[in-house]
Design a protein around this motif. Sequence first.
Motif, PDB file in Angstrom:
ATOM      1  N   MET A 204      31.093  43.931  50.046  1.00  0.00           N
ATOM      2  CA  MET A 204      30.850  42.824  49.133  1.00  0.00           C
ATOM      3  C   MET A 204      29.999  43.255  47.945  1.00  0.00           C
ATOM      4  O   MET A 204      30.293  42.907  46.786  1.00  0.00           O
ATOM      5  CB  MET A 204      30.172  41.669  49.870  1.00  0.00           C
ATOM      6  CG  MET A 204      29.903  40.448  48.980  1.00  0.00           C
ATOM      7  SD  MET A 204      31.416  39.677  48.352  1.00  0.00           S
ATOM      8  CE  MET A 204      31.897  38.719  49.809  1.00  0.00           C
ATOM      9  N   ALA A 207      32.109  45.261  45.552  1.00  0.00           N
ATOM     10  CA  ALA A 207      33.038  44.413  44.808  1.00  0.00           C
ATOM     11  C   ALA A 207      32.318  43.683  43.677  1.00  0.00           C
ATOM     12  O   ALA A 207      32.833  43.581  42.556  1.00  0.00           O
ATOM     13  CB  ALA A 207      33.703  43.409  45.748  1.00  0.00           C
ATOM     14  N   VAL A 208      31.123  43.197  43.961  1.00  0.00           N
ATOM     15  CA  VAL A 208      30.333  42.509  42.944  1.00  0.00           C
ATOM     16  C   VAL A 208      29.942  43.482  41.831  1.00  0.00           C
ATOM     17  O   VAL A 208      30.060  43.176  40.642  1.00  0.00           O
ATOM     18  CB  VAL A 208      29.073  41.874  43.569  1.00  0.00           C
ATOM     19  CG1 VAL A 208      28.135  41.353  42.478  1.00  0.00           C
ATOM     20  CG2 VAL A 208      29.468  40.747  44.517  1.00  0.00           C
ATOM     21  N   LYS A 213      36.664  40.470  41.175  1.00  0.00           N
ATOM     22  CA  LYS A 213      36.499  39.086  41.610  1.00  0.00           C
ATOM     23  C   LYS A 213      37.525  38.673  42.672  1.00  0.00           C
ATOM     24  O   LYS A 213      37.209  37.893  43.581  1.00  0.00           O
ATOM     25  CB  LYS A 213      36.561  38.154  40.406  1.00  0.00           C
ATOM     26  CG  LYS A 213      35.411  38.382  39.425  1.00  0.00           C
ATOM     27  CD  LYS A 213      35.390  37.330  38.343  1.00  0.00           C
ATOM     28  CE  LYS A 213      34.250  37.600  37.356  1.00  0.00           C
ATOM     29  NZ  LYS A 213      32.936  37.596  38.026  1.00  0.00           N
ATOM     30  N   GLN A 216      36.341  40.014  45.874  1.00  0.00           N
ATOM     31  CA  GLN A 216      35.222  39.198  46.343  1.00  0.00           C
ATOM     32  C   GLN A 216      35.728  37.959  47.065  1.00  0.00           C
ATOM     33  O   GLN A 216      35.216  37.586  48.122  1.00  0.00           O
ATOM     34  CB  GLN A 216      34.354  38.768  45.163  1.00  0.00           C
ATOM     35  CG  GLN A 216      33.573  39.877  44.486  1.00  0.00           C
ATOM     36  CD  GLN A 216      32.793  39.350  43.295  1.00  0.00           C
ATOM     37  OE1 GLN A 216      32.065  38.364  43.400  1.00  0.00           O
ATOM     38  NE2 GLN A 216      32.946  39.990  42.153  1.00  0.00           N
ATOM     39  N   GLU A 220      35.034  36.879  50.816  1.00  0.00           N
ATOM     40  CA  GLU A 220      34.376  35.595  51.101  1.00  0.00           C
ATOM     41  C   GLU A 220      35.213  34.746  52.044  1.00  0.00           C
ATOM     42  O   GLU A 220      34.691  34.139  52.991  1.00  0.00           O
ATOM     43  CB  GLU A 220      34.124  34.851  49.788  1.00  0.00           C
ATOM     44  CG  GLU A 220      33.033  35.470  48.925  1.00  0.00           C
ATOM     45  CD  GLU A 220      33.014  34.886  47.525  1.00  0.00           C
ATOM     46  OE1 GLU A 220      33.901  34.049  47.219  1.00  0.00           O
ATOM     47  OE2 GLU A 220      32.129  35.277  46.725  1.00  0.00           O
TER      48      GLU A 220
END
Length: 232
Positions: A204, A207-208, A213, A216, A220
Motif C-alpha cells: 500500500m 502504491a501511494v 491510484k 490503491q 483497499e
Amino acid sequence: MEARGDDEVSAGQHIQTSNVNAGLSESRDDRSNENTDVDEDGFSKHSTTLTNKQRGNEVTVRPATLDSLSIHQLAAQGEVSQVAAHLSKDSSLLSKQDERGFTPLMWAAAYGEKAMVDFLLEKGADPKTIARERESALTLASSGGYVDIVESLLRHGVDINTYDWNGGTPLLYAVRGNHIKCVEALLAKGADMTIESDSGYSPMALAVALGHKKIQKVLEDHILKLYKPTPT
C-alpha cells in the motif's frame, strides 16, 4: 511468440527484477517527507537485467542463428521446438542455471513466454528455484505483468511470498509495475499485504508513493473484503 503483460510491457524491454528501486531500497527517513522521489524503473541502483544482447537478439552484420543460442536465450525467445531438441540431447539443461542463477524457466517467465513456461513445467522444471539474489520465476513474471504466467506458477505451488535480496516480494513488484491484474491474482491466492521491503515499504505504501491510484483501490477493496464482518 507471446510477449504481452497486463500493461504496456514489451518483450525487448529490459527486465528489472532485483531493481524495484528506491521504492524498496531507500530508508524510512529518506521517504518520510517526499514520496515523489520513488523511481518507477526499479527499487534500487542495483539491477538485474536480461537484455536483447543476452537473448541473442542483438542486431549485427551476421545475425545469430538459433543453433548458436543458449537454452536460456531460446527459452526467452519462446523457441519451444529448439528447446525440446536441446533437452532431448541433455535433460540436465532443464534445470541449468546461468551465471546469475537463472534457469530457462525463469528466462521464459521474465519475457512473458507462456507457451514456453507451460512446456518447461510439463517437462518437470522446478518453479521454486531461487537465483543468486533470490529472484524467482514468480518474481520475474510479476515484475513483467504476465498474469497468465503468474497464475500458472501459483498452480504449481510456488511460494507466493518469496522475497529477493532487498525484500521485494512478487506483490511488491506487481504494485511497482502498476500491474493490476497481477496484483489481483496474487491477492486472490493469499499474498501477504503486510510484508514490507527492507526499506519499510508495504504494498500500500509503495502504491501511494508511486501514485498508482487503481492499485490503491484494489488493495483497499481487498482489505475491506478481508475484514468485512460476517453476517449473523
